[in-house]
Write an enzyme that holds these catalytic residues in place. Structure first.
Site, PDB file in Angstrom:
ATOM      1  N   ASP A  64      -5.942   9.183   2.776  1.00 32.56           N
ATOM      2  CA  ASP A  64      -4.355   8.598   2.608  1.00 32.56           C
ATOM      3  C   ASP A  64      -4.625   7.882   1.329  1.00 32.56           C
ATOM      4  O   ASP A  64      -5.586   7.432   1.078  1.00 32.56           O
ATOM      5  CB  ASP A  64      -3.865   7.848   3.897  1.00 32.56           C
ATOM      6  CG  ASP A  64      -2.638   7.324   3.337  1.00 32.56           C
ATOM      7  OD1 ASP A  64      -1.606   8.353   3.283  1.00 32.56           O
ATOM      8  OD2 ASP A  64      -2.152   6.263   3.100  1.00 32.56           O
ATOM      9  N   GLU A  66      -2.322   5.016  -1.231  1.00 36.08           N
ATOM     10  CA  GLU A  66      -1.132   4.586  -1.799  1.00 36.08           C
ATOM     11  C   GLU A  66      -0.980   4.631  -2.951  1.00 36.08           C
ATOM     12  O   GLU A  66      -2.016   4.441  -3.822  1.00 36.08           O
ATOM     13  CB  GLU A  66      -1.440   3.019  -1.189  1.00 36.08           C
ATOM     14  CG  GLU A  66      -1.428   3.029   0.557  1.00 36.08           C
ATOM     15  CD  GLU A  66      -0.246   3.473   0.986  1.00 36.08           C
ATOM     16  OE1 GLU A  66       0.942   3.436   0.843  1.00 36.08           O
ATOM     17  OE2 GLU A  66      -0.605   3.873   2.428  1.00 36.08           O
ATOM     18  N   HIS A 206       1.350   2.263   5.995  1.00 38.31           N
ATOM     19  CA  HIS A 206       1.106   2.022   4.606  1.00 38.31           C
ATOM     20  C   HIS A 206      -0.218   1.327   4.065  1.00 38.31           C
ATOM     21  O   HIS A 206      -0.026   0.471   2.884  1.00 38.31           O
ATOM     22  CB  HIS A 206       2.518   1.594   4.001  1.00 38.31           C
ATOM     23  CG  HIS A 206       3.440   2.331   4.525  1.00 38.31           C
ATOM     24  ND1 HIS A 206       3.889   3.634   4.330  1.00 38.31           N
ATOM     25  CD2 HIS A 206       4.478   2.132   5.463  1.00 38.31           C
ATOM     26  CE1 HIS A 206       4.910   3.989   4.726  1.00 38.31           C
ATOM     27  NE2 HIS A 206       5.585   3.077   5.566  1.00 38.31           N
ATOM     28  N   ASP A 211      -3.771   4.017   7.768  1.00 41.24           N
ATOM     29  CA  ASP A 211      -3.148   5.340   8.074  1.00 41.24           C
ATOM     30  C   ASP A 211      -4.086   6.620   8.143  1.00 41.24           C
ATOM     31  O   ASP A 211      -3.774   7.538   9.221  1.00 41.24           O
ATOM     32  CB  ASP A 211      -2.192   5.488   6.919  1.00 41.24           C
ATOM     33  CG  ASP A 211      -0.967   4.909   7.030  1.00 41.24           C
ATOM     34  OD1 ASP A 211      -0.699   4.246   7.931  1.00 41.24           O
ATOM     35  OD2 ASP A 211      -0.178   4.694   5.784  1.00 41.24           O
TER      36      ASP A 211
END
Length: 244
Positions: A64, A66, A206, A211
């Site tokens: 993941d 951000e 998040h 995540d």
């Protein structure tokens, strides 16, 4: 012994990754080495088909990112990477990757509130090319898995092109698309909704690593259903998902 004088280093980098890192080496030797590594790894990855790989033993990296926003081609940047290694449906909790990235720009207030990553944290973090190299070292030749991969693939490809003038060559699976195949009548395929459906505890949303870990648990749940449908290889799974 390799000749690491400027001309010798440039020739060495040219052999590893081509003319782009060689030219860059005249300006920044460390970045040129990072670039050469990235280009070499993705070149090797393109040689691997993996379609005959059995799902039960397939090595994957659930990941993941951000970011500062939604548009990597309009100034937004990656601010953190997270990933966890999985073999088949077994999550390797001790084999994870996480790093904040210095995006070289201000992080919007709403993103700070959402992710908990402040400008101060980012300023003290490594540059994109260093973290990208470390992330790819962690991933190796694994298949990549993420939820709603469009966002992450766009940012990864933008980062790879920006730093190394290459594109992602890893196979990528999307748990959202798998959910759509497994539950064709379901409307809400968001990560939050699927975590609730499969009773996977929500730790911290998040956050790139958290995540990734939750998505890995979702992948494990999906693997049970995939096996029950006699889908044995990556190629078989791709063929089924191609209809969605």
């Amino acid at each position: 012994m390799k000749d690491m004088r400027p001309a010798g280093r440039m020739w060495h980098l040219y052999k590893m990754g081509g003319i782009t890192p060689a030219i860059t080496s005249m300006f920044d030797a460390q970045n040129a080495q990072q670039m050469a590594f990235i280009r070499s790894m993705l070149k090797e990855q393109r040689k691997n088909s993996l379609f005959d790989m059995p799902l039960h033993s397939m090595e994957i990296a659930v990941f993941d990112l951000e970011t500062t926003g939604f548009s990597p081609y309009n100034g937004d940047e990656i601010i953190s990477f997270g990933a966890v290694s999985v073999i088949g449906d077994k999550i390797e909790h001790g084999n994870t990757f996480y790093s904040v990235v210095n995006p070289k720009r201000k992080i919007p207030e709403d993103i700070i509130e959402l992710t908990g990553i402040t400008n101060e944290m980012a300023q003290d973090s490594p540059d994109l090319i260093q973290v990208l190299r470390e992330f790819l070292e962690f991933v190796g030749q694994k298949v990549l898995v993420a939820h709603a991969t469009g966002h992450d693939k766009n940012f990864l490809n933008a980062a790879l092109w920006k730093t190394s003038k290459v594109s992602l060559s890893h196979r990528v699976l999307d748990t959202m698309m798998i959910a759509k195949w497994l539950m064709p009548k379901r409307k809400d395929l968001s990560l939050d909704a699927l975590l609730d459906t499969y009773q996977i505890p929500v730790t911290k949303r998040h956050h790139a690593l958290e995540d990734s870990l939750m998505t890995a648990q979702l992948w494990s749940k999906f693997m049970e259903e995939i096996k029950s449908r006699n889908v044995d290889t990556l190629g078989d799974l791709y063929a089924l998902l191609s209809h969605y």
